[in-house]
Design a protein around this motif. Structure first.
Motif: not given
Length: 307
Positions: A91-92, A94, A151, A290, A292
């Motif tokens: 996880l990055n 934003k 993303m 983030d 996913k």
């Protein structure tokens, strides 16, 4: 209470929201729960508090048979031994922003009832949840929209098990193909999964179910959560249509709700500014997040379904 007294009280109350800009851990968790209570995909997804802007989620599991025939007094051969499969989800975060403008007049009643702080927090949470769902669902790094380009959302992340409807109208065959496209090892409890659609497609499916003139059809037309092959069908407000050769189409996603991971950095910030020329208060929320799939293989997508 005179107008100037109301404004002074508003300044003091709004100032208490700031806490130096950053929320503490308790405030952040409370605010995230408020967003989860808003009827968006956040209400279903798995929420991960991130300790920093970047975080790895470790996965471990067995993707194959582990049991073997046993022989008394004999250990398993090396070829029959198994080890768990391990991997990570990265996880990055934003940064996103929500902004509320409140005029002096609009806060008067809340000031008199001492409810402005809770009202503002609720308004921020509801607005932020809607915006965040839009990013989680429709995010696309190639988008011309700067907000969505931060993303890739879940619609774009789903790539392994695709069914192309080629602009056909929604039907049980589409749900059937999506169901069969999903690896069977994941669908042990179908009722825990969801078919996520646009609100329009959800209504169309309910209408088809209602035409059967059964108890299930009556429940669907009364607003109950319809299903297909044992999997509930749920509309997401932000799963909007797109143009395909002049026809409005949308997607259907099949996955377990908790397979959608949404990570929030604890560094949530609220800042307040008074604009005396416009006679209003400006409250700005910034957060980092983030999203996913924990297991992208456990997702099936029907694309280009006619709206």
């Amino acid at each position: 209470m005179r107008n100037q007294e109301l404004i002074r009280k508003a300044e003091m109350t709004l100032a208490s929201l700031k806490t130096g800009g950053l929320m503490n851990a308790t405030q952040s968790n409370t605010f995230i729960r408020m967003m989860q209570n808003t009827p968006t995909v956040l209400n279903d997804a798995r929420i991960i508090p991130m300790e920093s802007d970047s975080q790895k989620i470790e996965k471990i599991g067995f993707g194959q048979r582990i049991l073997r025939p046993a022989e008394e007094g004999k250990a398993l051969d090396a070829k029959d031994r198994v080890v768990p499969a391990t991997s990570t989800v990265q996880l990055n975060a934003k940064e996103v922003i929500a902004e509320i403008h409140m005029t002096y007049d609009s806060i008067e009643n809340n000031i008199e009832k001492d409810g402005i702080q809770q009202t503002i927090m609720q308004m921020l949470a509801e607005r932020a949840a809607v915006d965040i769902e839009e990013l989680i669902v429709n995010g696309d790094t190639t988008s011309a929209d700067p907000f969505l380009a931060q993303m890739d959302g879940v619609r774009k992340q789903a790539v392994s098990h695709i069914v192309d409807a080629n602009g056909a109208e929604i039907s049980r065959q589409m749900f059937k193909q999506a169901y069969k496209a999903m690896p069977s090892k994941y669908l042990r409890v179908p009722q825990d999964f969801r078919f996520y659609t646009s609100p329009s497609l959800e209504v169309e499916w309910k209408d088809q179910v209602a035409n059967r003139q059964t108890g299930l059809g009556d429940a669907a037309i009364q607003g109950g959560l319809s299903s297909a092959f044992g999997v509930p069908v749920k509309g997401l407000a932000n799963m909007q249509p797109y143009d395909e050769a002049g026809t409005d189409v949308s997607d259907i996603l099949l996955t377990h709700p908790k397979n959608i991971i949404v990570g929030f950095s604890r560094h949530i910030r609220i800042e307040v500014e008074k604009d005396i020329r416009s006679r209003k208060f400006i409250i700005v929320l910034t957060a980092k997040l983030d999203s996913k799939f924990e297991e992208e293989d456990a997702v099936a997508k029907v694309m280009k379904v006619k709206e």
